[in-house]
Design an enzyme around this catalytic site. Sequence first.
Site, PDB file in Angstrom:
ATOM      1  N   GLU A 108      37.484  55.514  70.681  1.00 18.76           N
ATOM      2  CA  GLU A 108      37.578  55.469  69.035  1.00 18.76           C
ATOM      3  C   GLU A 108      36.095  55.681  68.386  1.00 18.76           C
ATOM      4  O   GLU A 108      35.002  55.644  69.218  1.00 18.76           O
ATOM      5  CB  GLU A 108      37.800  54.194  68.848  1.00 18.76           C
ATOM      6  CG  GLU A 108      36.698  52.823  69.275  1.00 18.76           C
ATOM      7  CD  GLU A 108      37.121  51.456  68.707  1.00 18.76           C
ATOM      8  OE1 GLU A 108      38.502  51.189  68.894  1.00 18.76           O
ATOM      9  OE2 GLU A 108      36.325  50.528  68.615  1.00 18.76           O
ATOM     10  N   ASP A 134      33.763  47.264  73.376  1.00 17.63           N
ATOM     11  CA  ASP A 134      33.927  48.358  72.336  1.00 17.63           C
ATOM     12  C   ASP A 134      32.785  48.460  71.370  1.00 17.63           C
ATOM     13  O   ASP A 134      32.286  49.438  70.850  1.00 17.63           O
ATOM     14  CB  ASP A 134      35.161  48.114  71.379  1.00 17.63           C
ATOM     15  CG  ASP A 134      36.705  48.572  72.367  1.00 17.63           C
ATOM     16  OD1 ASP A 134      36.467  48.633  73.559  1.00 17.63           O
ATOM     17  OD2 ASP A 134      37.559  48.407  71.948  1.00 17.63           O
ATOM     18  N   SER A 189      38.388  53.012  65.375  1.00 18.02           N
ATOM     19  CA  SER A 189      38.100  51.403  65.175  1.00 18.02           C
ATOM     20  C   SER A 189      38.910  51.156  63.963  1.00 18.02           C
ATOM     21  O   SER A 189      38.980  51.867  62.967  1.00 18.02           O
ATOM     22  CB  SER A 189      36.753  51.095  65.128  1.00 18.02           C
ATOM     23  OG  SER A 189      36.594  49.881  64.569  1.00 18.02           O
ATOM     24  N   CYS A 237      35.638  41.014  66.721  1.00 18.30           N
ATOM     25  CA  CYS A 237      35.435  41.445  65.406  1.00 18.30           C
ATOM     26  C   CYS A 237      36.098  40.669  64.310  1.00 18.30           C
ATOM     27  O   CYS A 237      37.430  40.448  64.494  1.00 18.30           O
ATOM     28  CB  CYS A 237      35.406  42.796  65.403  1.00 18.30           C
ATOM     29  SG  CYS A 237      34.268  43.790  66.537  1.00 18.30           S
ATOM     30  N   CYS A 283      38.739  40.466  72.221  1.00 17.78           N
ATOM     31  CA  CYS A 283      38.360  42.063  71.998  1.00 17.78           C
ATOM     32  C   CYS A 283      39.791  42.589  71.850  1.00 17.78           C
ATOM     33  O   CYS A 283      40.856  42.180  71.330  1.00 17.78           O
ATOM     34  CB  CYS A 283      37.800  42.502  73.176  1.00 17.78           C
ATOM     35  SG  CYS A 283      36.791  44.048  72.826  1.00 17.78           S
ATOM     36  N   ASP A 284      39.627  44.079  71.845  1.00 20.79           N
ATOM     37  CA  ASP A 284      40.856  44.820  71.182  1.00 20.79           C
ATOM     38  C   ASP A 284      41.900  45.135  72.245  1.00 20.79           C
ATOM     39  O   ASP A 284      43.111  44.985  72.196  1.00 20.79           O
ATOM     40  CB  ASP A 284      40.234  46.284  70.620  1.00 20.79           C
ATOM     41  CG  ASP A 284      39.621  46.168  69.517  1.00 20.79           C
ATOM     42  OD1 ASP A 284      39.278  45.123  68.996  1.00 20.79           O
ATOM     43  OD2 ASP A 284      39.166  47.300  68.791  1.00 20.79           O
ATOM     44  N   LYS A 285      41.600  45.853  73.637  1.00 19.79           N
ATOM     45  CA  LYS A 285      42.630  46.617  74.328  1.00 19.79           C
ATOM     46  C   LYS A 285      42.998  45.400  75.136  1.00 19.79           C
ATOM     47  O   LYS A 285      44.329  45.304  75.557  1.00 19.79           O
ATOM     48  CB  LYS A 285      41.945  47.639  75.105  1.00 19.79           C
ATOM     49  CG  LYS A 285      41.082  48.609  74.270  1.00 19.79           C
ATOM     50  CD  LYS A 285      41.848  49.188  72.920  1.00 19.79           C
ATOM     51  CE  LYS A 285      41.088  49.937  72.136  1.00 19.79           C
ATOM     52  NZ  LYS A 285      39.845  49.110  71.529  1.00 19.79           N
TER      53      LYS A 285
END
Length: 590
Positions: A457, A84, A485, A193, A125-127
């Site tokens: 995003e 991302d 984000s 992050c 990570c995010d997803k």
Amino acid sequence: MSDAAAWKPGQDTQAVATARLQGQDPDKIHCPAWGVIGNLGDSICYAGVPAKVEAIQAELRRRVTAEDLPVRVIAPNYAGGISDGQRNGTLEMRYSLIGRETTNDGVCLHLAGSDVRGVIAVVACDKPPIGTLAAILERNVPAVIMSDGSIRPGIDSVTGEPVDIVSCYQAAAEPPAERRRIALEGSPGHGSCGGMFTYNTMQSFIATCGMEPLHMVSPASEDRRRIEEFPAQLLDALQVLAKRGIRPRDIVVPASLRNATLVAIAMGGSTNVVLHAPELARAAGINFWREVVSQEEFNRLSRTLPVLINARPFGRYSMVDIDGNGGLPVIVRELLEAELLDGDCLTCTGETLAGQVAQLAPPDPDGEVIHSLSTPFKPTGGLRLLRGNLAPDGGAVIKLAGVEGGMEEGLFAGHARVFNSEAALIEALSSAPEHFYDHDMVVIRYEGPRGAPGMPELLDPTSRITALCRRRGITIALMTDARFSGGSVGLVIGHVSPEAALGGPIALIEEGDTIIVDVNHDSLDCSELSDAATLAERQARWRAEAERNGGTHPLVRPASTRLLRRARASALPPLQGAGLSDVGIATAVN
């Protein structure tokens, strides 16, 4: 030992070879399989995952042998997403949310196709964490999740201040040498992050709803506990769950999802939580907005529940600072003691939420990084859902914790600056930033779940706008049918639905229209669209343009790959998680 009559040489010979490779007894190949899974991808977010997976796998192999557990060990498996951080502001960002879906597919393939009966997942990570947990909930066998952990912040060599990826995006307009210096200093080491962006929002969510031990969320990716202590604790938890027959859907229930939502609000979490929470609820067989919390109650809770942490992007500190002051358990205990959470919810350790917190015995809030309810960092929660003639079903989301100015007594009125893609806005901000003015309302459309497709995003343009506003002392708002984000700040509103590609009201906004945001009444309206004749004329014109183009509006970009075409055909609205529908094939835009 296996019953001799159970042997089927054609099916079993590769299982024997696998057992030997894992250092296991071949006579256990008919026992239930336990495995370890991880997330991988092209960034430092994922770089620490393989070491944790191998540490857990080694502990699993050791324990199965030493304790003669009635299970067999299979090789680790990985499913992944994109980077991302590296893809924001590019066309490749359309694949980010789709990566949540393909991770779900990959983990499902492994768990169901290999008949895995117990699993530990290391997520990053995010997803991919959401796709991983969704597949685990669908499979519904004993499971525990561990966060890979955050990256530590960098240090700006000029100011001495902490810097991170959001600092880097906000430096887009700096001179070339300065951009290079900040890029070199912004991301030391590895990990996801580190602020209260989407990764840490959702790790805190997953742990509070019971699927991850609370104390495993906040240590940095490079923290030795993740290799030296946590693997044994994760195996302890999995053994307890298996022995007691506790499955993920016994843990992820409406009450635990509500707990997790409250924690996300109290931590000023990412707007993406209102995409991911409904998706996790769906996988658990729960309707989030009906059985967990309504939009109206979500807003009421956000009005009354304060933000308890001083964290990036709206504050100063990172997740490693939160860990240094007791971590997530401090926040959960603060809310439990105020009787805001249901402490009887079951968790992956076999304890209740209250029992797990009591066993961890976290310290009191330090008052600087983590605040108490009596002296919060911000007086009201970070998220609010808006409804109005631009969002008739609600669900448009604003992160109030990140608003830096521009509202007077809860109101913002601005003139629309319309862009039909993220790329068009980035080009305008790069080439002519002086043409943006105080109280502009930038509209980015045709970037929704089906329109983009993939609902990217928009960290790049929001960061550029934030830097521009700070430099000139003005407020430029932004509204979109895409998403943000967790690192985005400013007066930004996402998830506006119905999206432009489906002819939603956002597609009908024209340059100069007046857009009004009212967080006193949680509303989002375009003044011109309040006139019935204007609304009808613009709708008719949009439909005619689409019909002349074969049914698809000409501003909708082509979908060039199978994954993008799959998203265009079946992506759900944001309120339903913006995932890919598994109930037939929805009508395609094109």
